[in-house]
Design a protein around this motif. Structure first.
Motif: not given
Length: 442
Positions: A287-290, A292-301, A315-317, A330-331
């Motif tokens: 859930f956290l992997a999903r 933080i990936t969302r954060m990457a595209v929403e707030d960093i883009g 996530w793959q690791t 993940l950290a």
């Protein structure tokens, strides 16, 4: 061994009477002034203090975590307002029990005595059962005080909320817990057999729950010790209480919100803390992997296009290593996101594009960018006037790609941050070429 029921009933009653009361019951406050940790609502300037000062107590919903005094406060409010106190639990009560309570309250009211009905876990009642309180609240048969650990906005219906004031009770601070520990020591007439650090550890184990602290103190005081225990010795004797964390409730959303906002606020330390809090509470790392990936595209883009890749790699690791080793990946992604340049330009552009798409409905693309695979479509003007950009000067034709009649909007406005500095230059470059082309056509 003799059967318990072979003994004399009066002897059993005497033994029961001699049994010591639990410490939490013995220390139950006798007045609102004795309540520890809720002065923000009970003080003269607080909502409950103001109500009592004005002599106008209304129906209430007490919202807060376990062990912060919801039941005690309800009981003391009844005492302070001279109302008859009735307590029920939504877990064990149904419509028949409620009918009896309401009938008794009506009779009591006829004799000049009001009733404060305290409903523990009120969110457990369904919407229809909650509606059953309304007429009795409105005609003054009962003054309702409900207690809940869940967000009332989600768990209680609007009609009940409109007739009640929500009072938020907070978890006890370490200072509050220390005051409670001192009160327990006075009641037991001896100090806790703990070193200073072990005492602090005991308070932390309670996790803001006063009842839990008193139960822990009762355990410690029951041990036969020759000296004081240090932190390690205490930890061996006591199982640390699991942090309060409901993976499907308010705490789940509160903590993921705290993590997201810490990342957005470029605070890697806070982000790591909330990330760890969720893992310690038993959150699924996937859930956290999903998220933080969302954060990457929403707030960093596009301010850092590698942020999304870093999250997917982490996530793959994790999927390859599992817990706990994979959690470090993940950290690492969390820290990368917190320190990356921030931009929500694409996020805003996407939302604006969705709104424009909804507004324009099924408007067709302009004919010149439609393919014409059939003779009929060619006759309809499909593809007529299309300019192949690779053949144009600068590889840019500047044609219009929006539907006819739709004024060209500016959806994507990159900021001067990170990689989007370069993208901003490209946007401005093509805008100038488009203006030059439009001007030439005019």
């Amino acid at each position: 061994m003799a059967d318990l029921f072979d003994s004399d009933p009066s002897e059993r009653d005497l033994k029961a009477a001699e049994a010591p009361r639990p410490l939490a019951d013995r220390l139950r406050p006798r007045s609102l002034a004795d309540v520890i940790g809720q002065q923000a609502v009970l003080g003269a300037d607080g909502p409950l203090g103001a109500m009592l000062g004005a002599g106008a107590l209304s129906s209430l919903i007490l919202w807060g975590p376990p062990g912060v005094g919801k039941t005690t406060i309800a009981r003391l409010l009844a005492k302070a307002t001279d109302l008859h106190f009735i307590q029920i639990s939504a877990i064990f009560s149904g419509v028949p029990e409620l009918r009896k309570v309401f009938e008794a309250a009506k009779m009591r009211r006829g004799n000049g005595q009001g009733t404060l009905l305290f409903v523990d876990e009120i969110h457990r009642f369904n919407k229809a059962q909650q509606d059953g309180f309304l007429p009795h609240m409105e005609d003054g048969t009962i003054l309702l005080v409900g207690a809940t650990t869940e967000n009332p906005s989600f768990e209680l219906n609007a009609a009940l909320l409109s007739r009640s004031q929500v009072i938020v009770l907070t978890r006890l601070s370490l200072i509050d817990l220390e005051h409670l520990a001192e009160r327990a020591e006075r009641e037991l007439d001896r100090r806790l057999p703990l070193t200073g650090e072990a005492r602090e550890a005991l308070l932390e184990m309670a996790d803001g729950d006063g009842r839990a602290l008193l139960n822990l103190i009762e355990q410690v005081m029951a041990w036969k010790l020759s000296g004081k225990l240090d932190t390690d010795a205490l930890a061996k004797r006591l199982m640390r209480r699991a942090a309060k964390y409901d993976k499907s409730g308010d705490e789940h959303y509160n903590l993921i919100s705290a993590l997201h906002k810490s990342v957005r606020g470029s605070d890697p330390d806070a982000a790591l803390y909330w990330f760890a809090r969720m893992l310690e509470g038993g959150e699924d790392p996937r859930f956290l992997a999903r998220r933080i990936t969302r954060m990457a595209v929403e707030d960093i883009g596009l301010a850092d296009p590698q942020a999304q890749t870093a999250c997917l790699d982490a996530w793959q690791t994790y999927e390859r290593l599992g817990s706990p080793e994979g959690e470090l990946a993940l950290a690492q992604a969390v820290v990368y996101l917190a320190l990356a340049p921030k931009s929500n330009a694409v996020y805003k552009a996407y939302k604006a594009a969705r709104q424009l798409a909804q507004k324009t409905g099924s408007t067709m693309p302009p004919a010149h960018i439609l393919n014409a695979p059939t003779k009929l479509m060619e006759q309809q003007g499909y593809g007529a006037g299309y300019q192949y950009d690779h053949d144009a000067q600068d590889g840019f034709s500047g044609q219009n790609y929006f539907p006819d009649g739709v004024k060209r909007p500016v959806l994507y406005s990159p900021p001067e941050r990170g990689f989007e500095r370069e993208l901003k230059k490209r946007v401005e470059y093509f805008a100038k070429l488009r203006t030059r082309r439009d001007g030439g056509a005019g």
